[in-house]
Write a protein that holds these residues in place. Structure first.
Motif, mmCIF file in Angstrom:
data_model
loop_
_atom_site.group_PDB
_atom_site.id
_atom_site.type_symbol
_atom_site.label_atom_id
_atom_site.label_comp_id
_atom_site.label_asym_id
_atom_site.label_seq_id
_atom_site.Cartn_x
_atom_site.Cartn_y
_atom_site.Cartn_z
ATOM 1 N N ILE A 16 72.773 45.367 -58.634
ATOM 2 C CA ILE A 16 71.910 44.317 -58.101
ATOM 3 C C ILE A 16 71.482 44.659 -56.669
ATOM 4 C CG2 ILE A 16 73.836 42.935 -57.284
ATOM 5 C CD1 ILE A 16 72.233 40.461 -58.162
ATOM 6 N N TRP A 73 69.108 37.560 -53.413
ATOM 7 C CA TRP A 73 69.284 38.615 -54.412
ATOM 8 C C TRP A 73 68.123 38.647 -55.378
ATOM 9 C CZ3 TRP A 73 72.953 42.009 -53.417
ATOM 10 C CH2 TRP A 73 74.026 41.616 -52.618
ATOM 11 N N GLU A 74 67.969 39.766 -56.091
ATOM 12 C CA GLU A 74 66.926 39.920 -57.117
ATOM 13 C C GLU A 74 66.966 38.794 -58.136
ATOM 14 O OE1 GLU A 74 68.141 43.695 -58.724
ATOM 15 O OE2 GLU A 74 66.625 44.760 -57.567
ATOM 16 N N THR A 75 68.135 38.245 -58.356
ATOM 17 C CA THR A 75 68.330 37.176 -59.345
ATOM 18 C C THR A 75 67.923 35.809 -58.807
ATOM 19 O OG1 THR A 75 70.592 36.882 -58.574
ATOM 20 C CG2 THR A 75 70.257 38.400 -60.416
ATOM 21 N N GLN A 78 77.232 45.562 -53.442
ATOM 22 C CA GLN A 78 78.292 45.095 -54.331
ATOM 23 C C GLN A 78 79.338 44.295 -53.553
ATOM 24 O OE1 GLN A 78 78.479 45.212 -57.703
ATOM 25 N NE2 GLN A 78 80.311 43.967 -57.504
#
Length: 108
Positions: A3, A21-23, A91
């Motif tokens: 991620i 985050w990308e999410t 991470q």
């Protein structure tokens, strides 16, 4: 590749690192907690993993003076106490996310 963050901002007025985050997950890391979690060899014993950093030595009003990306996998911060050797991988930052949802995941 794991991620990745879409956006990274040091909000110095409130002493928080904001990472999106990308999410679309938004994480807000208090500066002092992030400084106390520094993974470098001056702060964590390389062989035992035990903490070397005395929490009392980190001021409550610590701030990020500068930050740099390290490749596509991490960020490095220059702290107002002069410390600048920690590399925080994406991470690791994800593992440290202080939000309630991430805390629940870690707990159970």
């Amino acid at each position: 590749m794991g991620i990745m963050p879409k956006n990274l901002k040091a909000l110095t007025a409130v002493r928080v690192l904001e990472l999106e985050w990308e999410t679309d997950h938004l994480a807000r890391y208090p500066f002092r907690a992030l400084r106390l979690a520094c993974p470098c060899a001056r702060c964590v014993h390389e062989l035992t993993g035990s903490a070397l950093l005395d929490p009392e030595s980190v001021p409550a009003d610590i701030t990020i003076v500068d930050m740099q990306l390290v490749g596509n996998y991490a960020a490095k911060f220059l702290w107002s106490d002069g410390h600048d050797t920690g590399i925080y991988t994406w991470q690791r930052l994800l593992e440290l996310c202080p939000c309630e949802a991430c805390a629940r995941k870690r707990a159970g």
